[in-house]
Design an enzyme around this catalytic site. Sequence first.
Site, PDB file in Angstrom:
ATOM      1  N   GLU A 293       0.824  -1.220   0.000  1.00  0.00           N
ATOM      2  CA  GLU A 293       0.000   0.000   0.000  1.00  0.00           C
ATOM      3  C   GLU A 293       0.857   1.269   0.000  1.00  0.00           C
ATOM      4  OE1 GLU A 293      -3.042  -0.194   3.060  1.00  0.00           O
ATOM      5  OE2 GLU A 293      -4.072  -1.802   2.008  1.00  0.00           O
TER       6      GLU A 293
ATOM      7  N   GLU B 158      -5.258  -8.173  -0.709  1.00  0.00           N
ATOM      8  CA  GLU B 158      -6.000  -7.919   0.540  1.00  0.00           C
ATOM      9  C   GLU B 158      -7.428  -7.618   0.142  1.00  0.00           C
ATOM     10  OE1 GLU B 158      -4.559  -5.202   3.551  1.00  0.00           O
ATOM     11  OE2 GLU B 158      -2.481  -5.701   3.076  1.00  0.00           O
TER      12      GLU B 158
END
Length: 521
Positions: free
Chosen positions: A201, A321
Amino acid sequence: MQKHALSRREFSALALAAPVLLKGSQVSSQAARISIDPNRVIGQIDPQIYGNFLEHLGRCIEGGVFDEGSSLSDAEGFRRDVLKAVEDLHVSILRWPGGNFSSNYNWMDGIGPRDSRPRRLEMAWGTIESNRFGTHEFLDYTSKIGAEPYICANLGTGTWDEAQQWVEYVNFDGDTATTRLRKKNGRDKPWKVTYWGLGNEMDGPWQMGHRTADDYGKFALEAAKLMHWTDPSIKLVASGSSNYSSGVDWVGWNRTVLSYLKEHVDYLSLHLYVGNPENDYYEFQASTVGLANRIKITEGVIRNALWDAPRDKKIYIAWDEWNVWYRARNDSERGRRILEERYNLEDALVISSFLNTFVNHAHIVKIANMAQLVNVIAPIFTSKTGLFLQTIYYPLQLFASNSHGRALELVVESPTYNSKRLGPVPYLDVSAAYNDDGTLILNVTNRHREQSQDAVFELKSKHFNGDFQVFEVNGPDIKSENSFESTLVKTTTQKPIAPNGATLKCSFPAHSFTMLKGRLR
Ligand code: AHR
């Protein structure tokens, strides 16, 4: 994939004349019609879309998979009851060590004798990291459960050297100071880990070492080169979008990152968490339409990036995710017992729809990891003395155990409802898998909260071969949860259904996920 709508006349001709009323619920008067042609293949379903994720976060690892000193653990510290639940889930690929945690993790802290490993301040989630679970423990665990390991390197505070040396420690066979260290720590042969993430991320301002897309692209490119030169066989995953906040150019992030990394990566990672904070069941169930839109948009960005590339160069999506996560999501929450989301039936239905969506985009989504595995936004929930399986465990288990082979492009005509955000949403969300051994799997989520939905499946170019088994995930109410005391939501086996010629008729109960399993010839 394009679904071909039938004309109104064709469709009403197929609607069941006298729908069967199932006990305890009303039935929609309009039957859905689903056409199956085993020759219409979307793509091969990669078993790695049924993966999970372990992060050093809350009680995922310590107190979850790993509980040294517990009478429930084996000699290495792995909880035996958790191991059994994980094996039954058929986890295909396990991502580790984070997540946000990975962006400040020095892998050297997690090797060597456990008692000598340093305790470190852990800044992603506000704890002290003992480092007693490290590279060796993770790779022992994946080997025990038969899952592919997937390691996410630290491209936040970490250096190119650290990432390169981690690959060397884990994968290199030659005699170097780094491989001598591995041998000294008890592992002679390299593990040969294939999947490596280039950070986590990196588009999020919450990330340690967050960069602009250009800065990340340049930095990750140098890491990728060194990692590949250490082991050319590894597959690298670029950190794509996780930040879809309004005003954020998430598509631009992916485009820029791929402009730097397209020759070096095999996957682009995307993340998505959805939730129901406004308690709007139907909007929540529609979330996976947004997932499909993101997949399609990203597929276009990837195609664009590979416009001039050699034909055999491929980049796939690693949706590494994904889950429902909104209740245990207080940013100020720090410490050991965090992100312990408790799931209900409506969450399990959204999970089944996530999986339908991955199967329906099997040509481009080749890895997916439900985040996470134990306790932290997870399908398995433990206490010191036992565990229970959350509602979301059951659809994932059914998919991972059965939904393999080729994903089929179905023509689905289903009654719809209107989502404020996403327009018409079919009540029936469907995917299909057809295996070389002749097994046909039909995955059907009925999003209707009150009504059963009848469906007529029509088979083209092959023949049904015997009855279909019926597995149903359902519960008394959309808000039903499981707990240590009771299992209200789970998979039940229903009466098999018999095809009639080229058609198979089935009624799907309100708020249910059903898997039909049969054979073709
Ligand atoms: O899975 C929980 C967290 O969600 C991960 O650490 C991070 O990558 C994401 O924001």
